[in-house]
Design a protein around this motif. Structure first.
Motif, PDB file in Angstrom:
ATOM      1  N   CYS A  55       7.798  -5.812  12.553  1.00  0.00           N
ATOM      2  CA  CYS A  55       6.689  -4.971  12.781  1.00  0.00           C
ATOM      3  C   CYS A  55       6.014  -4.356  11.556  1.00  0.00           C
ATOM      4  O   CYS A  55       4.731  -4.180  11.300  1.00  0.00           O
ATOM      5  N   ASN A 114       3.945  -6.682   9.861  1.00  0.00           N
ATOM      6  CA  ASN A 114       2.959  -7.289  10.887  1.00  0.00           C
ATOM      7  C   ASN A 114       3.321  -8.645  11.210  1.00  0.00           C
ATOM      8  O   ASN A 114       2.459  -9.470  11.391  1.00  0.00           O
ATOM      9  N   VAL A 163       3.971 -10.138  13.953  1.00  0.00           N
ATOM     10  CA  VAL A 163       4.338 -10.175  15.641  1.00  0.00           C
ATOM     11  C   VAL A 163       5.067 -11.040  16.022  1.00  0.00           C
ATOM     12  O   VAL A 163       5.588 -11.076  16.892  1.00  0.00           O
ATOM     13  N   ALA A 222       8.663 -10.714  15.692  1.00  0.00           N
ATOM     14  CA  ALA A 222       8.772  -9.470  16.648  1.00  0.00           C
ATOM     15  C   ALA A 222       8.908 -10.002  18.246  1.00  0.00           C
ATOM     16  O   ALA A 222       9.849  -9.724  18.976  1.00  0.00           O
ATOM     17  N   ALA A 271      10.124   0.849  15.799  1.00  0.00           N
ATOM     18  CA  ALA A 271       8.768   0.234  15.466  1.00  0.00           C
ATOM     19  C   ALA A 271       7.401   0.741  15.688  1.00  0.00           C
ATOM     20  O   ALA A 271       6.513   0.535  14.681  1.00  0.00           O
ATOM     21  N   SER A 282       5.103   1.149  12.017  1.00  0.00           N
ATOM     22  CA  SER A 282       3.978   0.247  12.185  1.00  0.00           C
ATOM     23  C   SER A 282       2.675   0.868  11.955  1.00  0.00           C
ATOM     24  O   SER A 282       1.945   0.590  11.187  1.00  0.00           O
ATOM     25  N   SER A 312       0.379  -5.143  14.974  1.00  0.00           N
ATOM     26  CA  SER A 312       2.077  -4.624  15.402  1.00  0.00           C
ATOM     27  C   SER A 312       1.827  -3.475  16.548  1.00  0.00           C
ATOM     28  O   SER A 312       2.341  -3.471  17.719  1.00  0.00           O
ATOM     29  N   LEU A 335       2.705  -3.721  20.382  1.00  0.00           N
ATOM     30  CA  LEU A 335       3.689  -2.603  20.905  1.00  0.00           C
ATOM     31  C   LEU A 335       2.869  -1.723  21.990  1.00  0.00           C
ATOM     32  O   LEU A 335       3.845  -1.631  23.152  1.00  0.00           O
TER      33      LEU A 335
END
Length: 298
Positions: free
Chosen positions: A204, A207, A209, A212, A234, A238, A246, A250
């Motif tokens: 994250c 970036n 994603v 992640a 995170a 981020s 990110s 999240l």
């Protein structure tokens, strides 16, 4: 001694026409990146990216300045090269790589510096010249090489081995660099435990994603794992780094609470606002994250 470029003290950054690499901040590939004039160890595609990356780059820059300032005027090297740095709260690592077939007399260098410790340099003509552990780690991070990772993984303890200086695990470094195929293989076949360390935080942070999401959905990585050095999870890191993609993933997809406070008592909004104050200007990424987080409370 490796000599790269002639110094131009009139400019803050300097064009490296022979380098094809990625911007240290946004990771965009370019042949016209500009390097930090103070330390000459990282490259950027714009002044905004350089400013945005300053907080991460600062410890590296400060430690390299004495060496850079003592050098003689530098000469251009007629080979493609790659320069990159990564840092954590524990230290940093820098790579000056001159390809698989560097000119005679030229060696690549990997330098690792733990906080408060002297720098350790490894000079090499080929990645094969590095110790097995460093070959494996570099192939997960700076110089992604899945075949080398597959070959060396049985020779290392993938969950306890850490990069000297920055102390990333192999999976954390692959996630940070966005090396999806390597991260996937490490978890699926290499015995890497996605719950060890903070690989989602580092994905994250840059970036990445897709990496992640894969670590969380397929391998149960902990979204709320706290990096012991930064004291953040995170969602906090981020926001601080202005990574809107990110932050949105999240919050909107994974239900992370943006009002959750990190180890220092700061929320995600506190973090991004603090980053703006430190940088001294409102960069596009930070502006977008602030607008998104403030909009959630309306």
């Amino acid at each position: 001694k490796i000599e790269l470029e002639e110094e131009d003290s009139a400019n803050q950054v300097q064009v490296l026409p022979t380098i094809t690499a990625s911007c240290a901040a946004c990771k965009a590939l370019s042949r016209s990146l500009r390097k930090c004039q103070a330390c000459k160890s990282v490259q950027y595609c714009s002044v905004d990216c350089q400013t945005n990356h300053w907080q991460e780059h600062k410890p590296v820059c400060v430690s390299l300045r004495p060496a850079a300032s003592s050098e003689q005027p530098q000469k251009k090297l007629s080979c493609k090269s790659y320069c990159a740095t990564d840092a954590s709260a524990w230290g940093h690592v820098a790579l000056f790589y001159f390809g698989k077939k560097p000119p005679i007399g030229v060696e690549s260098q990997l330098s690792c510096t733990a906080r408060g410790q002297p720098k350790v340099r490894h000079s090499f003509r080929s990645v094969d010249d590095l110790p097995t552990e460093l070959q494996f780690l570099v192939s997960c991070g700076f110089l992604p090489d899945l075949e080398r990772v597959k070959r060396l993984c049985p020779m290392v303890d993938v969950n306890t081995l850490r990069l000297p200086g920055a102390r990333f695990t192999a999976l954390e470094w692959a996630a940070r660099k966005g090396n999806f195929d390597i991260a996937q293989w490490l978890c699926k076949h290499g015995g890497a435990d996605a719950k060890v360390g903070t690989p989602v935080l580092w994905a994250c942070y840059t970036n990445n994603v897709r990496v992640a999401k894969h670590l969380v959905d397929d391998y149960g990585a902990n979204l709320q794992a706290i990096d012991p050095g930064f004291g953040m999870a995170a969602i906090h890191i981020s926001a601080e780094n202005g990574q809107l993609g990110s932050v949105q993933w999240l919050v909107l997809d994974k239900g992370q609470d943006p009002s959750w406070r990190d180890a220092t008592g700061k929320t995600s909004l506190d973090r991004v606002r603090g980053s703006v104050r430190e940088v001294g200007t409102l960069l596009p990424g930070h502006r977008d994250v602030i607008a998104f987080l403030e909009g959630l409370g309306r």
